[in-house]
Design an enzyme around this catalytic site. Sequence first.
Site, PDB file in Angstrom:
ATOM      1  N   ALA A  19       0.830  -1.205   0.000  1.00 29.76           N
ATOM      2  CA  ALA A  19       0.000   0.000   0.000  1.00 29.76           C
ATOM      3  C   ALA A  19       0.867   1.259   0.000  1.00 29.76           C
ATOM      4  CB  ALA A  19      -0.917  -0.020   1.216  1.00 29.76           C
ATOM      5  N   GLU A  41      10.211  -5.834  -4.656  1.00 32.85           N
ATOM      6  CA  GLU A  41       8.976  -6.495  -4.190  1.00 32.85           C
ATOM      7  C   GLU A  41       8.947  -7.922  -4.741  1.00 32.85           C
ATOM      8  OE1 GLU A  41       5.940  -5.853  -2.256  1.00 32.85           O
ATOM      9  OE2 GLU A  41       5.864  -7.973  -2.794  1.00 32.85           O
ATOM     10  N   CYS A 167      -4.173  -2.617  11.766  1.00 34.62           N
ATOM     11  CA  CYS A 167      -5.603  -2.391  11.967  1.00 34.62           C
ATOM     12  C   CYS A 167      -6.091  -2.979  13.293  1.00 34.62           C
ATOM     13  CB  CYS A 167      -6.453  -2.937  10.834  1.00 34.62           C
ATOM     14  SG  CYS A 167      -8.117  -2.242  10.940  1.00 34.62           S
ATOM     15  N   LYS A 309      -1.499   1.391  12.716  1.00 33.02           N
ATOM     16  CA  LYS A 309      -0.931   0.819  11.484  1.00 33.02           C
ATOM     17  C   LYS A 309      -2.083   0.472  10.540  1.00 33.02           C
ATOM     18  CE  LYS A 309       3.085  -1.052  13.888  1.00 33.02           C
ATOM     19  NZ  LYS A 309       4.016   0.001  13.456  1.00 33.02           N
ATOM     20  N   THR A 310      -2.385   1.403   9.645  1.00 31.83           N
ATOM     21  CA  THR A 310      -3.516   1.226   8.722  1.00 31.83           C
ATOM     22  C   THR A 310      -3.135   1.728   7.332  1.00 31.83           C
ATOM     23  OG1 THR A 310      -4.361   3.422   9.301  1.00 31.83           O
ATOM     24  CG2 THR A 310      -5.278   1.569  10.528  1.00 31.83           C
ATOM     25  N   ALA A 312      -4.959   3.690   5.776  1.00 32.23           N
ATOM     26  CA  ALA A 312      -5.311   5.112   5.848  1.00 32.23           C
ATOM     27  C   ALA A 312      -4.101   5.927   6.309  1.00 32.23           C
ATOM     28  CB  ALA A 312      -6.480   5.307   6.805  1.00 32.23           C
ATOM     29  N   CYS A 344     -10.005   3.754  11.338  1.00 27.28           N
ATOM     30  CA  CYS A 344     -10.440   2.381  11.532  1.00 27.28           C
ATOM     31  C   CYS A 344     -11.960   2.321  11.408  1.00 27.28           C
ATOM     32  CB  CYS A 344      -9.998   1.922  12.923  1.00 27.28           C
ATOM     33  SG  CYS A 344     -10.167   0.165  13.128  1.00 27.28           S
TER      34      CYS A 344
END
Length: 411
Positions: A19, A41, A167, A309-310, A312, A344
């Site tokens: 992300a 990656e 999350c 830790k998201t 977002a 969240c």
Amino acid sequence: MADPTPQDRFSVVIVGGGAAGITIAAQLKRQRPNLSVAIIEPSTTHAYQPGWTLVGAGVMTLAETLRQEGGLIPKDVTWLRDSAVSFEPDANTVTLASGRVVEYRRLVVCPGLQLDWDKIEGLPETLGRNGVTSNYSRETAAYTWECIRHLDGGKALFTQPPMPIKCAGAPQKIVYLASDHWRKEGSLHRTEVDFSIAGDALFGVSYFVPSLQRQIDFYGINLHKKENLIKVDGEKREATFQIVGTDETVVRKFDMLHVVPPQSAPDFVKKSPLANTGGWLDVDPSSLRHVKYDTVFGAGDVLGTSNAKTAAAAREQAPVVVTNVLASLDGRPQTGAYDGYGACPLTVAYGKVVLAEFLYGGKVAPSFPYDQRKPSRFAWLLKTEVFPRLYWQGMLKGHDVKVKHNVKESP
Ligand SMILES: Cc1cc2nc3c(=O)[nH]c(=O)nc-3n(C[C@H](O)[C@H](O)[C@H](O)COP(=O)(O)OP(=O)(O)OC[C@H]3O[C@@H](n4cnc5c(N)ncnc54)[C@H](O)[C@@H]3O)c2cc1C
């Protein structure tokens, strides 16, 4: 160690095309098309992990959460399909599993975090069978829905490990959705639902706790605080918990068990000179630049910062890192500043979400003009329809999708 060849030299090297990594690469190329950028990656498939809660609840398919990595890495960014194994920040190089050495002018570290399944005795052997499942794995998120759908009364256990995890709300989102499903099926009164959490708070931002506690009470969920899952016996359908801070254990029987594994920084980060004492990437919480190495930046779940830790958070961190990486390449001052934003969306029922948004220090930071502690259909539509689109079409393409949030002090 081999010296990097000119093909292995880049202005910016990004470790991890998840992300955070894809978003940062896309924003860098939008702002500076001629910059040479490489992403390291190993995986060929990228997952929209926030969708896995919905996969586990039968609302989304796993396929809808997956895309080919190659289609997401921006044009003109070099994809090194390999894993980083070590950092040599004094030499400005990263070594890959193949032995290749890649040199950078600036490094962005964003390989996410590590799921430590094997820290729970017996879990790897039984995960995905015997009613033992987890939304934290792409292999088993769909099995969660199988377990929920097929349970017709009995004992359902849900767990949450010690923080930090990605999350932090996800362990409880599936408790509510499962309970709501059984309520609608008419089997909730025959189902004993237990939620064991290793900590002593239902949610890290106290402003939202009363609203979530109401959901616990509404569904009749047994909330056990300071219970940490340490062992699973899938055949016997028994889970062993340690009472945190004591030598005491408690064994609970189950018909289904949803496990959230303990989590830590990836091992290769832990043992690197870039880690803090806890193993996480040691960056300044505002500039996201490494505290010791000026050429190193970080984003996403790997950070040792105190934000949630998201995805977002990664979305809000990306423009900060891009601003500061470009400024540092140009010899300008660092003006990008991250405020700790994380979000969240807590799915408290099918069709209802409590949308928690907050900054460093638990400061509440709502984006919308209503009381976001109240379960809302609007926030459910955001979670199920708007956020996935925003992720694929906006964030990963490098568009500025920064949300304007209003800060208010937590009472
Ligand atoms: C069940 C669940 C529900 C969630 N719900 C939400 C939600 O509702 N809202 C929200 O905002 N967030 C949610 N999240 C969290 C969100 O998915 C993560 O915070 C986000 O993906 C972090 O981005 P990242 O780039 O740091 O890590 P990731 O997206 O995990 O990407 C890390 C990348 O690094 C790669 N990598 C790993 N090791 C190496 C290596 N050695 N070398 C090179 N590359 C490497 C990996 O293959 C991966 O592609 C949820 C997560 C889960 C599991």
